[in-house]
Design a protein around this motif. Structure first.
Motif, short mmCIF file in Angstrom:
data_model
loop_
_atom_site.label_atom_id
_atom_site.label_comp_id
_atom_site.label_asym_id
_atom_site.label_seq_id
_atom_site.Cartn_x
_atom_site.Cartn_y
_atom_site.Cartn_z
N PHE A 187 43.26 64.65 166.80
CA PHE A 187 44.18 63.65 166.27
C PHE A 187 45.63 64.02 166.57
O PHE A 187 46.45 63.17 166.94
N THR A 188 45.96 65.31 166.42
CA THR A 188 47.33 65.76 166.67
C THR A 188 47.59 66.04 168.14
O THR A 188 48.76 66.16 168.55
N ASP A 189 46.53 66.16 168.93
CA ASP A 189 46.66 66.54 170.34
C ASP A 189 47.44 67.86 170.47
O ASP A 189 48.14 68.06 171.46
N ARG A 190 47.32 68.69 169.46
CA ARG A 190 47.99 69.99 169.40
C ARG A 190 49.52 69.87 169.58
O ARG A 190 50.16 70.75 170.13
N ARG A 191 50.07 68.79 169.07
CA ARG A 191 51.52 68.59 169.15
C ARG A 191 52.21 68.69 167.79
O ARG A 191 53.44 68.66 167.73
N SER A 192 51.42 68.77 166.73
CA SER A 192 51.99 68.90 165.39
C SER A 192 51.05 69.74 164.55
O SER A 192 49.93 70.06 164.96
N LYS A 193 51.49 70.08 163.37
CA LYS A 193 50.78 71.00 162.49
C LYS A 193 49.37 70.50 162.15
O LYS A 193 49.16 69.31 161.90
N TYR A 194 48.42 71.45 162.16
CA TYR A 194 47.07 71.14 161.67
C TYR A 194 46.41 72.44 161.25
O TYR A 194 46.89 73.54 161.53
N THR A 195 45.27 72.33 160.54
CA THR A 195 44.53 73.50 160.08
C THR A 195 43.05 73.32 160.40
O THR A 195 42.55 72.20 160.54
N LEU A 241 52.69 75.41 169.48
CA LEU A 241 52.18 75.79 168.17
C LEU A 241 51.88 77.28 168.14
O LEU A 241 51.42 77.85 169.13
N ARG A 242 52.15 77.89 167.00
CA ARG A 242 51.76 79.28 166.80
C ARG A 242 50.60 79.35 165.82
O ARG A 242 50.50 78.55 164.89
N GLU A 243 49.72 80.28 166.04
CA GLU A 243 48.52 80.41 165.24
C GLU A 243 48.78 81.36 164.07
O GLU A 243 49.27 82.47 164.25
N VAL A 244 48.43 80.91 162.86
CA VAL A 244 48.61 81.71 161.66
C VAL A 244 47.27 81.85 160.97
O VAL A 244 46.68 80.86 160.54
N LYS A 245 46.76 83.09 160.88
CA LYS A 245 45.51 83.35 160.18
C LYS A 245 45.82 83.54 158.69
O LYS A 245 46.46 84.51 158.29
N ASN A 246 45.36 82.62 157.89
CA ASN A 246 45.59 82.71 156.46
C ASN A 246 44.63 83.71 155.82
O ASN A 246 43.53 83.94 156.32
N LYS A 247 45.06 84.28 154.70
CA LYS A 247 44.20 85.23 153.99
C LYS A 247 42.96 84.53 153.46
O LYS A 247 43.03 83.40 153.00
N GLN A 248 41.82 85.21 153.51
CA GLN A 248 40.59 84.65 152.97
C GLN A 248 39.65 85.76 152.50
O GLN A 248 38.44 85.69 152.68
N ASP A 249 40.23 86.79 151.88
CA ASP A 249 39.42 87.84 151.31
C ASP A 249 39.10 87.48 149.86
O ASP A 249 39.36 86.36 149.40
N LEU A 250 38.50 88.43 149.13
CA LEU A 250 38.10 88.16 147.76
C LEU A 250 39.29 87.76 146.90
O LEU A 250 39.17 86.86 146.04
N SER A 251 40.44 88.39 147.13
CA SER A 251 41.62 88.04 146.33
C SER A 251 42.04 86.59 146.53
O SER A 251 42.55 85.94 145.61
N SER A 252 41.81 86.06 147.74
CA SER A 252 42.16 84.66 148.01
C SER A 252 41.29 83.71 147.18
O SER A 252 41.78 82.69 146.67
N PHE A 253 40.01 84.05 147.05
CA PHE A 253 39.13 83.22 146.23
C PHE A 253 39.54 83.30 144.76
O PHE A 253 39.48 82.28 144.04
#
Length: 522
Positions: A187-195, A241-253
């Motif tokens: 949908f964004t064609d990698r031209r705007s923010k997405y996750t 676009l730059r890639e950002v890996k968000n936290k997803q460990d136990l503390s994130s839950f």
């Protein structure tokens, strides 16, 4: 999640293998449904109420349709037991949708006494609102595709011991993962923010005051949700676009359950990790033999400024600019609110339900957001920007907002951005329904909305919109040779500058029944 799904399925199969004479089979009370839907529109989009509040199984394209088939064994099949097993599979092949093949529902669930564990994608109705006539809940709505999740719930009110039935509780806790990452990328064609691969969390608790049989009862609740984890693709300032890996460990839950922590891109100024949001909800019910009346409210929030209507503002100055020094708080106004009334006429066939709602979301804690600094120590937490987030793609799934559809869904965006461009609005909504003849039901929805855009990108002039739906559904009664068949015809209209001028017709043919595969032949 797959392991839990398989474990529940294995438990169900083990139960089936041990089922002996007099035991229920896993295929007892197995319901099926087949549906064909066709929609045609004159205008740019499918009209609002032909598209919205259909659990995301809808399309804005001018000509669209689907073929849908489902089977389900409801937990109610084991209503006489202390435990129960249920499951369902709901598939659709679609034309001019955002995907050609859709797994709308796929779940297995187990009940022990009053608690239910569900694994998979399932459509959950709104709480404390009329699901046919309301414009929709602001947090946990029915407008987007179900998110695959593990959900532990007390789905029906349970009387608290020692309260003589005056207090009852229900609620749920769920964790899951969204499935629209590829759609967002396209949908964004990698031209705007997405996750992509974003984790999902929701929880809700409701307290009912007033025992069964009383004419008056009060329901109070808190609904909350969060998006966290996964990968965010953010503008790099150079057209990419730059890639950002968000936290997803136990503390994130844990931070999703009890808001806390911070996003990976935050340094000096830190907020709660992920996209946190929710609603305070309430409903006052009057219930008598001939009529019923309910008054309800839904107050939406995205942070402390609207959740508690205050924020800390007691920082020091100079070298202590980031130190909490004083017992001082900034108080916000209670303006943003959805207010509704529902009237039930139990002895009137032509009109048996009436709903009226007013929605205001212009305030959003004010237009200013300022983090304290060495020169200006005051902290102002405004510009809440409902349904949007600076890292995540906002409160949406597959292009449809997961709350109230009067917030303009990203699917409307012609520029390929996954964001809600109109979140500040004033709206009035009206719904009426009835069953004048046996097997025949109708509903009429009418909505007027004036949109102001967002604080970050306001409309130069407010955009208004009037949307209308007239729908009639007929089901052949039991005993008729066409029993199990049904036909729904709906006319929809949009008029205005917010969604454009659209006129549409939608036809749906359904066939439902019970397979009775567990019955023994004689």
């Amino acid at each position: 999640m797959k392991r839990i799904f398989c474990a529940l399925l294995a438990l169900a199969l083990a139960w089936q293998a041990r089922a002996g004479e007099g035991s229920r089979s896993l295929v007892d009370s197995l319901r099926y449904g087949v549906a064909v839907q066709l929609s045609g529109t004159a205008g740019d989009y499918t009209p609002l109420w032909l598209n919205a509040n259909k659990y995301g199984l809808s399309s804005l394209e001018r000509g669209n349709g689907y073929l849908r088939a489902a089977v389900e064994r409801p937990l109610a099949a084991d209503s006489t037991r202390r435990w129960g097993i249920g499951y369902g599979l709901d598939l659709a092949g679609a034309v001019n949708y955002n995907s050609a093949f859709i797994v709308q529902q796929a779940f297995v669930e187990a009940r022990w006494l009053h608690g239910v564990l569900t694994v998979g994608s399932k459509e959950y109705p709104m709480e404390l609102k009329n699901n046919r006539l309301s414009s929709g809940s602001q947090t946990l709505g029915i407008n987007a595709r179900p998110v695959p999740q593990v959900r532990l719930a007390l789905p029906e009110y349970w009387a608290v011991p020692l309260t003589k039935g005056w207090l009852s509780l229900k609620g749920h806790i769920a964790y899951g993962r969204t499935t629209d990452g590829n759609w967002q990328e396209n949908f964004t064609d990698r031209r705007s923010k997405y996750t992509s691969n974003t984790f999902y969390h929701s929880k809700a608790g409701y307290l009912k005051i007033g025992p069964e049989g009383r004419h008056v009862s009060l329901e109070l609740g808190l609904e909350m949700a969060a998006q966290f984890g996964g990968t965010s693709y953010l503008p790099d300032g150079e057209g990419g676009l730059r890639e950002v890996k968000n936290k997803q460990d136990l503390s994130s839950f844990l931070n999703a359950f009890v808001p806390g922590g911070a996003d990976v891109v935050e340094t000096t100024y830190q907020n709660s990790e992920g996209n946190q949001l929710g609603s305070w909800v309430a409903r006052l019910n009057f219930d008598y033999d001939a009529w019923g009346l309910s008054l309800y409210a839904d107050h939406y929030f995205e942070d402390h400024s609207q959740m508690f209507l205050l924020d800390y503002d007691g920082y020091g100055s100079g070298s202590e600019w980031n130190v909490k020094k004083d017992n001082r708080y900034l108080m916000y106004s209670l303006k943003d609110m959805m207010l509704g009334v529902e009237l039930r006429l139990k002895r009137c066939r032509w009109v048996d339900e009436v709903v009226a709602e007013y929605l205001y979301s212009k305030y959003q804690s004010g237009p200013i957001y300022h983090d304290h600094n060495a020169n200006i120590p005051d902290h102002v937490g405004g510009n809440d920007d409902y349904y949007n987030h600076y890292i995540f793609s906002g409160w949406q799934h597959w292009g449809q907002v997961m709350g109230n559809p009067l917030y303009l869904s990203p699917a409307y965006n012609g520029d390929g951005t996954v964001e809600v461009k109109n979140s500040r609005m004033v709206a009035c909504h009206f719904g009426i329904g009835g069953a004048p003849l046996q097997g025949l039901r109708y509903r009429l929805l009418a909505t007027y909305q004036k949109g102001y855009g967002r604080y970050l990108s306001p409309y130069p002039d407010p955009k208004d919109n009037f949307s209308l739906l007239l729908e009639s559904a007929y089901r052949f009664p039991d005993g008729h040779k066409l029993a199990g068949w049904g036909l729904t015809a709906a006319l929809g209209m949009d008029a205005g500058t917010l969604r454009g001028n659209n006129y549409g017709l939608q036809l749906t043919v359904v066939r439902t029944g019970i397979l009775n595969l567990g019955k023994k032949k004689r």
